[in-house]
Scaffold this motif. Structure first.
Motif, PDB file in Angstrom:
ATOM      1  N   GLY A 258       0.662  -1.181   0.103  1.00 33.34           N
ATOM      2  CA  GLY A 258       0.009  -0.055   0.101  1.00 33.34           C
ATOM      3  C   GLY A 258       0.876   1.225  -0.082  1.00 33.34           C
ATOM      4  N   TYR A 259       0.298   2.427  -0.538  1.00 34.19           N
ATOM      5  CA  TYR A 259       1.263   3.452  -0.654  1.00 34.19           C
ATOM      6  C   TYR A 259       0.386   4.774  -0.174  1.00 34.19           C
ATOM      7  CZ  TYR A 259       3.908   0.378  -3.979  1.00 34.19           C
ATOM      8  OH  TYR A 259       4.428  -0.602  -4.442  1.00 34.19           O
ATOM      9  N   GLN A 260       1.295   5.879   0.166  1.00 37.99           N
ATOM     10  CA  GLN A 260       0.658   6.979   0.708  1.00 37.99           C
ATOM     11  C   GLN A 260       1.449   8.087   0.475  1.00 37.99           C
ATOM     12  OE1 GLN A 260      -1.572   6.820   4.350  1.00 37.99           O
ATOM     13  NE2 GLN A 260      -0.981   8.914   4.779  1.00 37.99           N
ATOM     14  N   SER A 261       1.232   9.271  -0.086  1.00 40.58           N
ATOM     15  CA  SER A 261       2.075  10.367  -0.075  1.00 40.58           C
ATOM     16  C   SER A 261       1.609  11.318   1.065  1.00 40.58           C
ATOM     17  CB  SER A 261       2.056  11.095  -1.568  1.00 40.58           C
ATOM     18  OG  SER A 261       2.647  12.245  -1.407  1.00 40.58           O
ATOM     19  N   ASN A 262       2.657  12.116   1.785  1.00 42.28           N
ATOM     20  CA  ASN A 262       2.199  12.810   2.668  1.00 42.28           C
ATOM     21  C   ASN A 262       1.923  14.278   2.030  1.00 42.28           C
ATOM     22  OD1 ASN A 262       4.904  13.663   2.185  1.00 42.28           O
ATOM     23  ND2 ASN A 262       5.311  14.318   4.274  1.00 42.28           N
ATOM     24  N   GLU A 263       2.416  14.662   0.729  1.00 44.13           N
ATOM     25  CA  GLU A 263       2.115  15.766   0.112  1.00 44.13           C
ATOM     26  C   GLU A 263       1.777  15.529  -1.556  1.00 44.13           C
ATOM     27  OE1 GLU A 263       2.072  18.821   1.050  1.00 44.13           O
ATOM     28  OE2 GLU A 263       3.327  18.754   3.006  1.00 44.13           O
ATOM     29  N   SER A 264       0.426  14.830  -1.714  1.00 44.28           N
ATOM     30  CA  SER A 264      -0.017  14.275  -2.723  1.00 44.28           C
ATOM     31  C   SER A 264       0.069  15.468  -3.889  1.00 44.28           C
ATOM     32  CB  SER A 264      -1.171  13.591  -2.701  1.00 44.28           C
ATOM     33  OG  SER A 264      -2.173  14.508  -2.171  1.00 44.28           O
ATOM     34  N   THR A 277       4.558  13.645 -10.183  1.00 43.99           N
ATOM     35  CA  THR A 277       4.879  14.897  -9.781  1.00 43.99           C
ATOM     36  C   THR A 277       3.749  16.085 -10.399  1.00 43.99           C
ATOM     37  OG1 THR A 277       6.888  15.515 -11.162  1.00 43.99           O
ATOM     38  CG2 THR A 277       7.215  14.597  -9.014  1.00 43.99           C
ATOM     39  N   SER A 278       3.530  16.875  -9.885  1.00 38.41           N
ATOM     40  CA  SER A 278       2.695  18.059 -10.356  1.00 38.41           C
ATOM     41  C   SER A 278       3.592  19.385 -10.826  1.00 38.41           C
ATOM     42  CB  SER A 278       1.788  18.174  -9.315  1.00 38.41           C
ATOM     43  OG  SER A 278       2.202  19.102  -8.411  1.00 38.41           O
ATOM     44  N   THR A 279       3.044  20.397 -10.648  1.00 33.20           N
ATOM     45  CA  THR A 279       3.752  21.856 -10.944  1.00 33.20           C
ATOM     46  C   THR A 279       3.943  22.584  -9.881  1.00 33.20           C
ATOM     47  OG1 THR A 279       1.266  22.651 -11.110  1.00 33.20           O
ATOM     48  CG2 THR A 279       2.187  22.026 -13.099  1.00 33.20           C
ATOM     49  N   ILE A 280       4.003  21.777  -8.600  1.00 29.61           N
ATOM     50  CA  ILE A 280       4.242  22.360  -7.337  1.00 29.61           C
ATOM     51  C   ILE A 280       5.697  22.049  -6.916  1.00 29.61           C
ATOM     52  CG2 ILE A 280       3.580  22.796  -5.114  1.00 29.61           C
ATOM     53  CD1 ILE A 280       0.824  22.146  -5.690  1.00 29.61           C
ATOM     54  N   THR A 281       6.653  22.902  -6.635  1.00 27.04           N
ATOM     55  CA  THR A 281       8.027  22.569  -5.957  1.00 27.04           C
ATOM     56  C   THR A 281       7.844  22.317  -4.627  1.00 27.04           C
ATOM     57  OG1 THR A 281       8.865  24.103  -7.602  1.00 27.04           O
ATOM     58  CG2 THR A 281      10.320  23.509  -5.428  1.00 27.04           C
ATOM     59  N   GLY A 282       8.487  21.364  -4.210  1.00 25.77           N
ATOM     60  CA  GLY A 282       8.726  20.864  -2.659  1.00 25.77           C
ATOM     61  C   GLY A 282       9.335  19.678  -2.555  1.00 25.77           C
ATOM     62  N   GLU A 283       8.916  18.800  -1.622  1.00 29.13           N
ATOM     63  CA  GLU A 283       9.499  17.472  -1.024  1.00 29.13           C
ATOM     64  C   GLU A 283       8.119  16.939  -0.616  1.00 29.13           C
ATOM     65  OE1 GLU A 283      13.841  16.832  -0.159  1.00 29.13           O
ATOM     66  OE2 GLU A 283      12.613  16.901   1.818  1.00 29.13           O
ATOM     67  N   ALA A 284       8.240  15.582  -0.758  1.00 30.43           N
ATOM     68  CA  ALA A 284       7.103  14.663  -0.467  1.00 30.43           C
ATOM     69  C   ALA A 284       7.825  13.268  -0.059  1.00 30.43           C
ATOM     70  CB  ALA A 284       6.004  14.326  -1.605  1.00 30.43           C
ATOM     71  N   ALA A 285       7.211  12.899   1.010  1.00 33.22           N
ATOM     72  CA  ALA A 285       7.567  11.404   1.572  1.00 33.22           C
ATOM     73  C   ALA A 285       6.621  10.413   1.037  1.00 33.22           C
ATOM     74  CB  ALA A 285       7.683  11.508   2.926  1.00 33.22           C
ATOM     75  N   ILE A 286       7.109   9.316   0.427  1.00 32.81           N
ATOM     76  CA  ILE A 286       6.059   8.253  -0.175  1.00 32.81           C
ATOM     77  C   ILE A 286       6.335   7.003   0.861  1.00 32.81           C
ATOM     78  CG2 ILE A 286       5.343   7.037  -1.888  1.00 32.81           C
ATOM     79  CD1 ILE A 286       5.077   9.828  -2.573  1.00 32.81           C
ATOM     80  N   THR A 298      12.123   9.484  -0.319  1.00 35.30           N
ATOM     81  CA  THR A 298      11.606  11.114  -0.287  1.00 35.30           C
ATOM     82  C   THR A 298      11.845  11.552  -1.880  1.00 35.30           C
ATOM     83  OG1 THR A 298      12.742  11.286   1.780  1.00 35.30           O
ATOM     84  CG2 THR A 298      12.555  13.324   0.440  1.00 35.30           C
ATOM     85  N   ILE A 299      10.911  12.179  -2.328  1.00 32.98           N
ATOM     86  CA  ILE A 299      10.928  12.571  -3.596  1.00 32.98           C
ATOM     87  C   ILE A 299      10.982  14.389  -3.567  1.00 32.98           C
ATOM     88  CG2 ILE A 299       9.451  13.000  -5.844  1.00 32.98           C
ATOM     89  CD1 ILE A 299      10.416  10.083  -5.173  1.00 32.98           C
ATOM     90  N   SER A 300      12.114  14.709  -3.958  1.00 36.57           N
ATOM     91  CA  SER A 300      12.292  16.109  -4.107  1.00 36.57           C
ATOM     92  C   SER A 300      11.885  16.775  -5.528  1.00 36.57           C
ATOM     93  CB  SER A 300      13.788  16.536  -3.849  1.00 36.57           C
ATOM     94  OG  SER A 300      13.970  16.040  -2.519  1.00 36.57           O
TER      95      SER A 300
END
Length: 811
Positions: A258-264, A277-286, A298-300
């Motif tokens: 199962g998967y979950q992004s803290n900043e989808s 990824t979308s059009t927003i700069t930042g970092e997400a933890a998958i 971590t996806i930067s």
């Protein structure tokens, strides 16, 4: 560093072109065991420091199709025993993956825990919205997220006389017909007919519903590949999830996890582990979850465009905080804002350290100081101010202080006094926590014991203590395995058992008065039992060692030692994060007391360094506050630039925040010169000195102080509301302060101040700065319109200034 080494070892088989480009594949070698095995291959490359996922664009060819097959998505499956290779091509680049196939003629026996449970979880059958909720769905209940394998086995194989499975004809089992949509199913299609999950369930039924396979290994951990990535906007990245077992074997479980992004909004992930990824700069933890194990990558996503690396080397560094923030900004292609003007730094520091805005005289004096060390002198003076203790104790009152109508007025008053005395003494934080956790005595003599008067059962104490002092929220683990963490019921009740000897003597709680004294002491042992097994649970820490001897008088002593020990990183990190949030408006981890692998810090290295700095200086909170306030990052402007306007978590600028309710009211009282009168408090008391949220104040309620009926720890939100705006514009109390004969405006006029002097003084008192020439000209012109009504005009100007964002927000 270790994760990077593992990652590097995983990516082998590189082929270089004449231009120096490389093609990387993972894994470089594959072992497939059993007829139903499979392995995802991912393909990558680098371009200008960015990681490119080429998996969907690469061409996969089996060089030995009689041994192994591969599809266009890069999934390898066995055909026959032997060795083979998969050729991966992209443009002019190519790489080979070595394949070994074993036991391809037979299926690996299906183990209920290792194979069936993951299928149910992958299909969300045991999710909270389906059969995992409290009473199940349509008479069929599974344990939430599969935390209880025995319960689930009985529900499938035995409950309802086994009506959900049909051994003579497995394909006719409801367990298979419903999730593929062959018969009506409220949850819709959950399995693909003939897919991997379907085949596992069918083979389990064919095998006679075994509870376990003899000699089956146990899951040890899961790993996610790649461990971290820097990728562009509007890009994709395929993940691989690998499960490792006790017998040394591994298994690709990418499509069962199962998967979950803290900043989808930054990086979303689908059920097959494909990150977009979308059009927003930042970092997400998958986060990926497989059975009871989780892993995070971590996806930067950097800002488009490039910044000269030399730019970051030239940025000022007052201490280690600056270097670690610049390092993170460089990773994301962000640049910091300009330094804040001196008046904003002055106001910001006053608000953060002592909880009020500067007076006009304090502002005038600081702005006239041209020495190089004026900021350092200001920080030291504020930390030595008696006001420091009341401001920071007021913050901790939200976290510790209960409702006096429940615990008793005198008990809560003593508790509040203990908290404030601790801050006046600058008591080391670890000592503060140890004294609280091991408190004994009467509620009229030792205020710290009030925590045990308010929280009266081991489970209540466990939830509060773990959240406040470890940053671990264990509420979920009280009933089932934590959905996003490694903690389960064994962990919860093992921690609760440390409170098994807490005893009370007295009349107890008799709300709404609860007026008598109660004594807290270490009494006889009362067993803490596991809700599923009914067996007594022995005290056990969440990790490490904290053994309790049979003759231990009070297990809380052992718990307090374990919590505050150097080996416990959670203890120091959660307080470091809380202090950072108080100073910087945003925590490195949000929520501030929710430290978990699936909710990583926005700057992990910075959090760890802050925490170690606090520990190495004997948990002196003033030291860490001074360290943060002295950094260059703390002094940045809140005005964004074109290369940080979208940043909300990496401290490329100072983040504006509405003033805390008590800070705003105390500042209004100071500016107007009219103190607030509070019930049950001495004359001229300040809002930050209140010992209970039960003391009436429409102003504090409007600006978000906690509901007095709310149990601690209480959380405040910094949001602005219509109620707040209307209160500042229409409050009778505020009107009385502004128009009082003893107020600032009236005094300035009575002292025969000129309009120019009045304007200057109002700006210094309210904004901690001198007015600009334009502001001064407009304000003086307004005051001069009605010389006979100078006091009223001055009062109008002051009221208008108190309603502006420059006053309401900390910039």
């Amino acid at each position: 560093m270790l994760r990077n080494l593992i990652f590097a070892a995983f990516f082998l088989g590189l082929t270089s072109s004449s231009k120096g480009e490389t093609l990387s594949v993972a894994p470089a070698t594959v072992t497939l065991t059993g007829r139903d095995a499979e392995q995802q291959i991912i393909v990558g490359s680098k371009k200008e420091g960015r990681d490119l996922d080429l998996t969907r664009d690469a061409k996969f060819t089996s060089m030995n199709p009689q041994i192994a097959a591969v599809n266009s998505a890069g999934i390898v499956t066995p055909v026959a025993d032997g060795t083979a290779s998969i050729r991966v091509e992209h443009g002019s680049l190519s790489a080979d993956v070595s394949i070994e196939v074993k036991g391809s003629a037979q299926f690996v026996p299906v183990d209920f825990q290792n194979d069936v449970m993951p299928v149910l979880t992958a299909g969300s059958c045991n999710a909270g919205a389906c059969h995992g909720k409290a009473r199940g769905q349509n008479g069929f209940q599974l344990s939430l997220l599969g935390f209880d394998a025995n319960f689930d086995f009985n529900a499938l194989a035995k409950e309802g006389r086994g009506r959900r499975v049909f051994l003579p004809s497995p394909e006719q089992s409801l367990l298979l017909l419903k999730p593929i949509g062959a018969v009506p199913h409220g949850g819709g299609m959950r399995l693909e007919p003939g897919g991997a999950g379907y085949r596992i369930l069918r083979r389990w039924i064919e095998a006679g519903l075994p509870r376990a396979v003899e000699g089956a290994p146990t899951l040890q951990k899961v790993e996610i590949t790649p461990g971290e990535r820097i990728i562009d906007l509007n890009s994709k990245q395929q993940l691989i999830v690998t499960a490792s077992y006790s017998d040394g074997s591994t298994r690709d479980v990418t499509r069962m996890a199962g998967y979950q992004s803290n900043e989808s909004a930054i990086a979303a992930v689908d059920k097959n582990g494909l990150v977009t990824t979308s059009t927003i700069t930042g970092e997400a933890a998958i986060m990926t979850r497989y059975m009871d194990e989780i892993a995070v990558t971590t996806i930067s996503v950097p800002l488009p465009g490039s910044v000269d690396p030399e730019f970051y080397k030239t940025l000022p560094q007052n201490n280690y905080i600056d270097g670690l923030v610049w390092k993170k900004l460089e990773r994301l292609g962000l640049t910091p804002s300009e330094p804040a003007p001196e008046h904003k730094f002055l106001r910001r520091t006053f608000i953060d350290i002592i909880g009020r805005t500067p007076t006009g005289e304090e502002s005038r004096s600081y702005l006239a100081d041209t020495s190089d060390d004026r900021r350092a002198k200001l920080i030291d003076r504020l930390l030595d101010s008696p006001e420091f203790a009341d401001h920071w104790a007021n913050k901790w009152a939200d976290l510790l202080r209960p409702n006096p109508y429940h615990a008793g007025i005198k008990a809560v008053l003593n508790y509040d006094n203990w908290i404030r005395t601790s801050f006046r003494q600058n008591k080391p934080y670890d000592q503060f926590v140890r004294e609280l956790l091991t408190a004994k005595g009467g509620t009229f003599r030792n205020g710290a014991v009030t925590m045990f008067r308010d929280r009266r059962s081991p489970d209540e104490l466990t939830m509060m203590v773990s959240q406040l002092f470890l940053g671990i929220r264990l509420e979920c683990a009280k009933c089932h395995h934590h959905p996003n963490e490694v903690w389960g019921q064994d962990d919860f009740y093992g921690l609760a058992a440390y409170f098994s000897k807490v005893a009370r003597k007295g009349t107890g709680i008799s709300a709404p008065i609860s007026g008598s004294e109660e004594f807290i002491y270490a009494g006889r042992h009362v067993a803490v039992t596991h809700p599923l097994t009914g067996e007594e649970v022995k005290p056990k820490p969440l990790f490490g060692e904290a053994a309790v001897a049979e003759d231990e008088k009070d297990p809380r002593e052992v718990l307090a030692t374990w919590i505050t020990s150097d080996e416990n990183p959670f203890f120091r990190q959660v307080i470091a994060n809380r202090i950072w949030m108080d100073m910087m408006s945003r925590g490195l981890v949000e929520p501030v007391d929710d430290l978990r692998l699936s909710n990583p810090a926005s700057n992990r290295e910075l959090l760890e360094t802050l925490a170690l700095d606090l520990r190495d200086h004997k948990y002196d909170m003033k030291h860490l506050i001074r360290r943060i306030a002295s950094s260059y990052v703390y002094g940045l402007s809140s005005m964004p630039s074109d290369r940080n306007v979208a940043d909300t978590r990496n401290y490329s600028r100072y983040y504006r925040e509405r003033l805390r309710a008590e800070v705003m009211l105390d500042s209004v009282s100071q500016i107007t010169g009219v103190p607030e009168n509070f019930a049950a408090m001495p004359p001229d008391s300040q809002a930050r000195q209140l010992w209970s949220h039960r003391i009436d104040s429409l102003f504090l309620d409007a600006f978000g102080r906690p509901d007095p009926n709310q149990n601690p720890p209480c959380e405040r939100t910094p949001d602005t509301t219509i109620v707040q705006a209307l209160h500042l514009m229409n409050s009778q109390s505020l009107y009385t302060k502004v128009t009082s004969d003893a107020g600032l405006a009236a005094k300035l006029v009575a002292d025969k101040k000129s309009p120019e002097e009045i304007v200057e003084e109002l700006y210094l008192e309210t904004y901690s700065r001198f007015p600009t020439e334009q502001e001064k000209s407009a304000a003086v012109s307004y005051l001069n319109k009605s010389p006979d009504k100078l006091r009223q005009a001055s009062q109008d100007l002051l009221w208008a200034m108190l309603n502006t964002p420059e006053f309401i927000f900390k910039h």
